[in-house]
Write a protein that holds these residues in place. Sequence first.
Motif, short mmCIF file in Angstrom:
data_model
loop_
_atom_site.label_atom_id
_atom_site.label_comp_id
_atom_site.label_asym_id
_atom_site.label_seq_id
_atom_site.Cartn_x
_atom_site.Cartn_y
_atom_site.Cartn_z
N THR A 441 0.84 -1.20 0.00
CA THR A 441 0.00 0.00 0.00
C THR A 441 0.88 1.25 0.00
N GLN A 442 0.64 2.12 -0.97
CA GLN A 442 1.36 3.38 -1.04
C GLN A 442 0.41 4.45 -1.55
N TYR A 443 0.08 5.39 -0.68
CA TYR A 443 -0.85 6.44 -1.04
C TYR A 443 -0.17 7.46 -1.96
N SER A 444 -0.91 7.91 -2.94
CA SER A 444 -0.39 8.87 -3.92
C SER A 444 -0.29 10.26 -3.32
N PRO A 445 0.53 11.14 -3.92
CA PRO A 445 0.64 12.51 -3.41
C PRO A 445 -0.72 13.19 -3.35
N GLY A 446 -0.93 13.92 -2.28
CA GLY A 446 -2.20 14.62 -2.06
C GLY A 446 -2.10 15.44 -0.79
N PRO A 447 -3.23 15.86 -0.24
CA PRO A 447 -3.20 16.70 0.96
C PRO A 447 -2.47 16.05 2.13
N LEU A 448 -2.57 14.72 2.25
CA LEU A 448 -1.99 14.02 3.38
C LEU A 448 -0.66 13.35 3.05
N THR A 449 -0.24 13.44 1.82
CA THR A 449 0.96 12.73 1.37
C THR A 449 1.82 13.66 0.53
N GLY A 450 3.06 13.87 0.97
CA GLY A 450 3.95 14.76 0.25
C GLY A 450 4.35 14.25 -1.11
N ALA A 451 4.94 15.13 -1.90
CA ALA A 451 5.31 14.79 -3.27
C ALA A 451 6.62 14.03 -3.37
N GLY A 452 7.38 13.94 -2.30
CA GLY A 452 8.61 13.16 -2.32
C GLY A 452 9.84 13.89 -2.81
N VAL A 453 9.82 15.21 -2.77
CA VAL A 453 10.96 16.00 -3.24
C VAL A 453 12.22 15.66 -2.44
N TYR A 454 12.04 15.39 -1.14
CA TYR A 454 13.20 15.13 -0.26
C TYR A 454 13.27 13.66 0.17
N GLN A 455 12.68 12.77 -0.62
CA GLN A 455 12.69 11.36 -0.24
C GLN A 455 14.09 10.81 -0.03
N SER A 456 15.07 11.34 -0.72
CA SER A 456 16.44 10.84 -0.60
C SER A 456 17.03 11.01 0.79
N LEU A 457 16.41 11.87 1.61
CA LEU A 457 16.89 12.06 2.97
C LEU A 457 16.53 10.90 3.90
N ALA A 458 15.57 10.08 3.50
CA ALA A 458 15.16 8.92 4.30
C ALA A 458 14.57 7.87 3.37
N THR A 459 15.43 7.19 2.63
CA THR A 459 14.96 6.27 1.59
C THR A 459 14.24 5.06 2.16
N GLY A 460 14.51 4.71 3.42
CA GLY A 460 13.86 3.57 4.04
C GLY A 460 12.50 3.87 4.62
N PHE A 461 12.06 5.11 4.50
CA PHE A 461 10.71 5.51 4.92
C PHE A 461 9.98 6.08 3.70
N PRO A 462 9.61 5.22 2.73
CA PRO A 462 8.96 5.73 1.52
C PRO A 462 7.67 6.48 1.83
N ILE A 463 7.55 7.66 1.26
CA ILE A 463 6.36 8.47 1.48
C ILE A 463 5.13 7.76 0.92
N GLY A 464 4.08 7.71 1.70
CA GLY A 464 2.85 7.04 1.30
C GLY A 464 2.77 5.60 1.76
N LYS A 465 3.90 5.00 2.19
CA LYS A 465 3.89 3.63 2.69
C LYS A 465 3.95 3.64 4.21
N ARG A 466 3.69 2.50 4.81
CA ARG A 466 3.66 2.43 6.26
C ARG A 466 5.06 2.64 6.83
N PHE A 467 5.13 3.25 8.01
CA PHE A 467 6.40 3.52 8.69
C PHE A 467 6.98 2.19 9.17
N LYS A 468 8.14 1.82 8.64
CA LYS A 468 8.78 0.56 9.03
C LYS A 468 9.68 0.82 10.23
#
Length: 626
Positions: A441-468
């Motif tokens: 499950t990975q929620y798409s960008p929207g009001p509650l989910t960022g666009a992922g511009v800075y995803q490289s700062l925490a690659t193991g916490f993919p935006i939209g997926k559950r916090f591992k």
Amino acid sequence: MQFHHHGYVSTDPRVLPAAGVGLDRPEELPSEIDVLIVGSGPAGVITAAQLAQFPGVVTRIVERREGRLPIGQADGIQARSVETFQAFGFAEQIIQEAYQITEMAFWKPNPDKPEDIVRTAVTPDDPNGISEFPHLIVNQARVIDYFNEFAERSPARSTVDYGYEFVGLEVAEEGEYPVAVTLRRTAGEAEGEELVVHAKYVVGADGARSAVRRSIGGSLAGDQAFHAWGVMDVLAFTDFPDIRKKCAIQSEDGGNILHIPREGNHLFRMYVDLGEVYEHDNGKVRETSIEEIIDRANAIVHPYTIEVRNVAWHSVYEVAHRLTDRFDDAHSYGEAPRCPRVFLMGDACHTHSAKAGQGMNVSMQDGWNLGWKLGYVLEGRSPVELLETYSDERQVIAKNLIDFDKEWSTLMAKRPEEFDSPSQLEDFYVSTAEFPAGFMTQYSPGPLTGAGVYQSLATGFPIGKRFKSAMTTRVADAVDVHLGHHHRADGRFRIYAFADTDGVAIDRWADWMLRSPDSPVQRFTPLGADIDSIFDIKAVYQQDHHQVDLGKVSKLFLPLSGPFQLVDYEKVYATKDGEESIFDARGVSRDGAVVVVRPDHYVATVLPLSATKELGDFFAQFLTER
């Protein structure tokens, strides 16, 4: 677990002080209700359990049965669900009573003697370690019990109102309680009597034949595979050697079995292939007797035998894959856009085979997704538009589930000679393990989910997926804990501030969060409330816990809470000594990062410590200024 901060507690600390509607909860249904939930299955009870943490919200859940569910059809508990149980405080208890799946065995016709089956492969259930929690088998009724216990111990003291059947509803154009719901009593002296209650919102969690869905003009659309299966929970004497392992069994004549051991060490479930169904069968296959199912099972497992000595439950079903055309009443074709008042979840939205164990698991995520959002809107934390995100997020997930289950159930029904390769079934099982476990499950960008511009700062916490989660050490008491295990279902956002190497950037960020009028803490925390009432903010340092001086840590991470304004010492963490650093394990930049996690465990956004304006702007999309 935290307690004593409201005064000394000598009783069960899991029972939180009653508050709001929980102080004088009426036994009878009130005439005006904030949220009326129809159906007490897994989707309904998790919604009620989450809302029970919002004591200002009047929530009632009605069920047409006279009492608790004695036996449920669902039994597979994926690891994502166990993570959810951790948030609701009962993961450890349910693990103790459940059966744990660690391997899956594959049986096929013996090449030298095809009328006999032989074990051809054994695969690990979680080959990639996608969760620290196990894959479980436990009766759906027990899952419901645990959620109900959580709700009863929560501030709102929520319980199920048994003996009420949903008849219909009408949604008015205006009014504080615009949904008029007609109910019929199904038990007691007033059996047959109808009553009308008025609600702000209604949740239909009333199964595949949902009357709530029909009341808003919804329907289930899809296809039927015209293939029948008999399913039985039995106690039996057998010489089949893998009776206590999950198994996929294929016989020479094309018959298949999905075998699942049950909790308690003796019970097991078998999905027994009854073959193709004539298109105009008109349900006759459902008259197949338990004796016929047992005989068919024995034919498939030859040369082994199964002597059934007790049948706890059995049924016959035909595989069908159907998805509703709407998840709420605001998505009706031809109507002007408006905020929804009636929501659907669980089997009322999506039906499929039982082979992948997804029905209960996905349904619970439906309920958790909607539950906290309803709480936020009704307590004034968010504008009503937040509720539009429920359908946007969950309808896509349901479609993905239907597509996956079509492929899996088709493979389970194939004859041995129809596979592209001898190992196709087990290869598919291993390669797709992350999906049925609940982690795709990975929620798409929207009001509650960022666009992922800075995803490289925490690659193991993919935006939209559950916090591992990952292991850390709590600085105050040197206890090793999984960072994510303190994320309880209390309705709060989690903000994890991963420190930079020298701590300069995190100190600057914390000072801004504490003092700036533009920070989320200052903008969205209600006046007079504890500083961590909306945001649970934690610091994670790169150093060993002995190198972190609590005396120099920002007061943001040592907040005062409760009537006595006591320091909360569970907000400051460090890298666990002797293990892979959480920074390396989750790909977190050594320059630091901010990871925001929604109340339902999903990563909302990742930002640098310097992006303070972006953090404030993110929350301003869906939170109400205080």
